[in-house]
Structure formats: C-alpha cells, structure tokens
Design a protein around this motif. Sequence first.
Motif, PDB file in Angstrom:
ATOM      1  N   ASP A 130     -24.556  24.733  -1.715  1.00 31.61           N
ATOM      2  CA  ASP A 130     -23.392  24.051  -1.165  1.00 31.61           C
ATOM      3  C   ASP A 130     -23.373  22.624  -1.706  1.00 31.61           C
ATOM      4  O   ASP A 130     -24.213  21.791  -1.339  1.00 31.61           O
ATOM      5  CB  ASP A 130     -23.467  24.045   0.361  1.00 31.61           C
ATOM      6  N   LEU A 131     -22.437  22.318  -2.576  1.00 37.26           N
ATOM      7  CA  LEU A 131     -22.413  21.017  -3.232  1.00 37.26           C
ATOM      8  C   LEU A 131     -22.086  19.886  -2.272  1.00 37.26           C
ATOM      9  O   LEU A 131     -22.431  18.728  -2.540  1.00 37.26           O
ATOM     10  CB  LEU A 131     -21.405  21.016  -4.387  1.00 37.26           C
ATOM     11  N   THR A 132     -21.431  20.186  -1.177  1.00 40.28           N
ATOM     12  CA  THR A 132     -21.065  19.119  -0.240  1.00 40.28           C
ATOM     13  C   THR A 132     -22.265  18.600   0.548  1.00 40.28           C
ATOM     14  O   THR A 132     -22.173  17.544   1.188  1.00 40.28           O
ATOM     15  CB  THR A 132     -19.979  19.601   0.744  1.00 40.28           C
ATOM     16  N   THR A 133     -23.386  19.298   0.501  1.00 37.00           N
ATOM     17  CA  THR A 133     -24.598  18.851   1.198  1.00 37.00           C
ATOM     18  C   THR A 133     -25.731  18.536   0.221  1.00 37.00           C
ATOM     19  O   THR A 133     -26.835  18.188   0.654  1.00 37.00           O
ATOM     20  CB  THR A 133     -25.088  19.919   2.191  1.00 37.00           C
ATOM     21  N   LEU A 139     -26.840  17.837  -7.257  1.00 34.68           N
ATOM     22  CA  LEU A 139     -25.434  17.943  -7.623  1.00 34.68           C
ATOM     23  C   LEU A 139     -25.257  17.926  -9.135  1.00 34.68           C
ATOM     24  O   LEU A 139     -24.484  18.721  -9.699  1.00 34.68           O
ATOM     25  CB  LEU A 139     -24.659  16.785  -6.984  1.00 34.68           C
ATOM     26  N   TYR A 163     -16.857  26.543  -6.953  1.00 30.49           N
ATOM     27  CA  TYR A 163     -17.684  25.940  -5.907  1.00 30.49           C
ATOM     28  C   TYR A 163     -18.356  27.018  -5.056  1.00 30.49           C
ATOM     29  O   TYR A 163     -17.661  27.842  -4.444  1.00 30.49           O
ATOM     30  CB  TYR A 163     -16.829  25.041  -5.016  1.00 30.49           C
ATOM     31  N   THR A 167     -16.889  25.629  -0.666  1.00 30.33           N
ATOM     32  CA  THR A 167     -16.869  24.312  -0.050  1.00 30.33           C
ATOM     33  C   THR A 167     -16.730  23.221  -1.107  1.00 30.33           C
ATOM     34  O   THR A 167     -17.408  23.240  -2.129  1.00 30.33           O
ATOM     35  CB  THR A 167     -18.145  24.067   0.764  1.00 30.33           C
ATOM     36  N   VAL A 168     -15.859  22.268  -0.835  1.00 27.19           N
ATOM     37  CA  VAL A 168     -15.578  21.226  -1.830  1.00 27.19           C
ATOM     38  C   VAL A 168     -15.183  19.942  -1.118  1.00 27.19           C
ATOM     39  O   VAL A 168     -14.529  19.974  -0.077  1.00 27.19           O
ATOM     40  CB  VAL A 168     -14.459  21.695  -2.793  1.00 27.19           C
ATOM     41  N   ASP A 169     -15.628  18.816  -1.667  1.00 30.93           N
ATOM     42  CA  ASP A 169     -15.180  17.507  -1.208  1.00 30.93           C
ATOM     43  C   ASP A 169     -14.996  16.620  -2.437  1.00 30.93           C
ATOM     44  O   ASP A 169     -15.210  17.055  -3.572  1.00 30.93           O
ATOM     45  CB  ASP A 169     -16.159  16.899  -0.195  1.00 30.93           C
ATOM     46  N   ARG A 170     -14.583  15.383  -2.225  1.00 33.79           N
ATOM     47  CA  ARG A 170     -14.290  14.508  -3.353  1.00 33.79           C
ATOM     48  C   ARG A 170     -15.513  14.279  -4.221  1.00 33.79           C
ATOM     49  O   ARG A 170     -15.408  14.221  -5.453  1.00 33.79           O
ATOM     50  CB  ARG A 170     -13.747  13.181  -2.815  1.00 33.79           C
ATOM     51  N   ARG A 171     -16.686  14.156  -3.618  1.00 33.51           N
ATOM     52  CA  ARG A 171     -17.910  13.933  -4.381  1.00 33.51           C
ATOM     53  C   ARG A 171     -18.208  15.118  -5.291  1.00 33.51           C
ATOM     54  O   ARG A 171     -18.611  14.935  -6.456  1.00 33.51           O
ATOM     55  CB  ARG A 171     -19.054  13.702  -3.401  1.00 33.51           C
ATOM     56  N   ALA A 172     -18.015  16.334  -4.801  1.00 30.94           N
ATOM     57  CA  ALA A 172     -18.234  17.518  -5.627  1.00 30.94           C
ATOM     58  C   ALA A 172     -17.230  17.585  -6.766  1.00 30.94           C
ATOM     59  O   ALA A 172     -17.581  17.916  -7.903  1.00 30.94           O
ATOM     60  CB  ALA A 172     -18.152  18.775  -4.764  1.00 30.94           C
TER      61      ALA A 172
END
Length: 229
Positions: A130-133, A139, A163, A167-172
Amino acid sequence: MYHSVGDCSDDPYRVTVTPDRLERQLDWLGRRGLTGVSMAALLAARGRGRGRGLVGLTFDDGYADFVEHALPRLRRRGFGATLFVLPGRLGGDNAWDPLGPRKPLLTAEGIRHAAAEGVEIGSHGLTHVDLTTADDLTLKRETAESRAALTELTGAPVDGFCYPYGTVDRRAVDAVRDAGYDYACAIDPGPLGGRLALPRVHIGQNDGAVRLFLKHRLHRLRRRPVEGL
C-alpha cells in the motif's frame, strides 16, 4: 479491472472469474461493437480522438493463470490487455492476501511470453505494498525500481503503473510521476484525476449481461472502491 482467471469456489476478495465467465464477458463486449485493448492503446487512441468503441482491459497482480486461461481467449477475439505484474514476487504467490487459497504468480518467462503475444506489461509495484502507508525508501523502490526491473526483464519500455489495493494519494502520484510512468490506474481515485489516477470498474464472477451493461453506462459516476482489492 480483472485479477485471476480460474476456480472461484474459494474467493473471499472477489478477485477471480472462471474462464467460462470471462469468455462470456468478452463476447458481450464484442456483440456490442466494443474492442478490448491495452491501456496504452486506449490512451493513445483517445489522444487522437479515436477512442470510441475501445475498452481498456487490465489484469492485476500477474497471476500465472493469465497465460493459461485469459491470454488464449483474448487472442481468439483479437483483444489486447494490460497485465500489471510484481517483479519482486516472480514465481511466488499472493502472500499479501491473508484469506483464501495461495495463487501462483507468473515467472519471468511467463511475463516475457505474455509480452511476446502483444500484452502490455505494467508495474503493480515490486511486492504489492500500500503506497499510501509506505516510507520514502519503500515508495521509491516500489515505483522506480519495479519499473527498472520490468524494463530489463521485457526489454521494452514500461509506461503503466497500477496502485496496489487501488489506494492512492498525492504522495503516491508524485512518486509514480517521478519514476517516469506515463499513466497509472487506481480503482476509485476520489478527488485525484488525470493520467496518473485513472478510475477503473471492477469485473467479477457475478457480472452477467445486465450488470455489465449498468457498469459500462455508469462508469463515469462510479466512485465506490471495491473492498479487498
């Protein structure tokens, strides 16, 4: 968005369709004048204003059953697809899933075979994290190092990323961009958008003609993630 193609009698995360169900779903597309293509082909066609009638087909995780069950059915119909694989788990299994059976993943040879048959190979990260964690080092490894490994394995550019878990966020997204990918697929990216946060529709064993029709029509409105993917 597909995952495994095989026995779905024990499938707690709803990631498997049987070969017969896949066949009927592909035929459903064909009867409506729709053609399955890779994500790279779909995006290129849309860029030329010629994307009408094309459907991007993706297969996540790189299960070994793709070559046995999915690839022949795609080839018979002249369909393309994108296969998102895990170069850090070549020949391993779906150890990230605590429930359900262990499903074997493709070896390097299997991935090269799929690529030789015209399947686009993309990265699903190195190990399905999970890239968001993930911390900064993880990463970078999951994005940049997985792309380098697949480029060496296939001898071809790797432009697509998927992903893990959707799960995805701006950092990923920023990490995927920095790694040099041209596009990236999520499930439901929420407020994020663009080529590096593309939404997809989950297709499963229960998706017959009526459900496929509704999913096709309502794709633009769909914003609910699918649990367990």
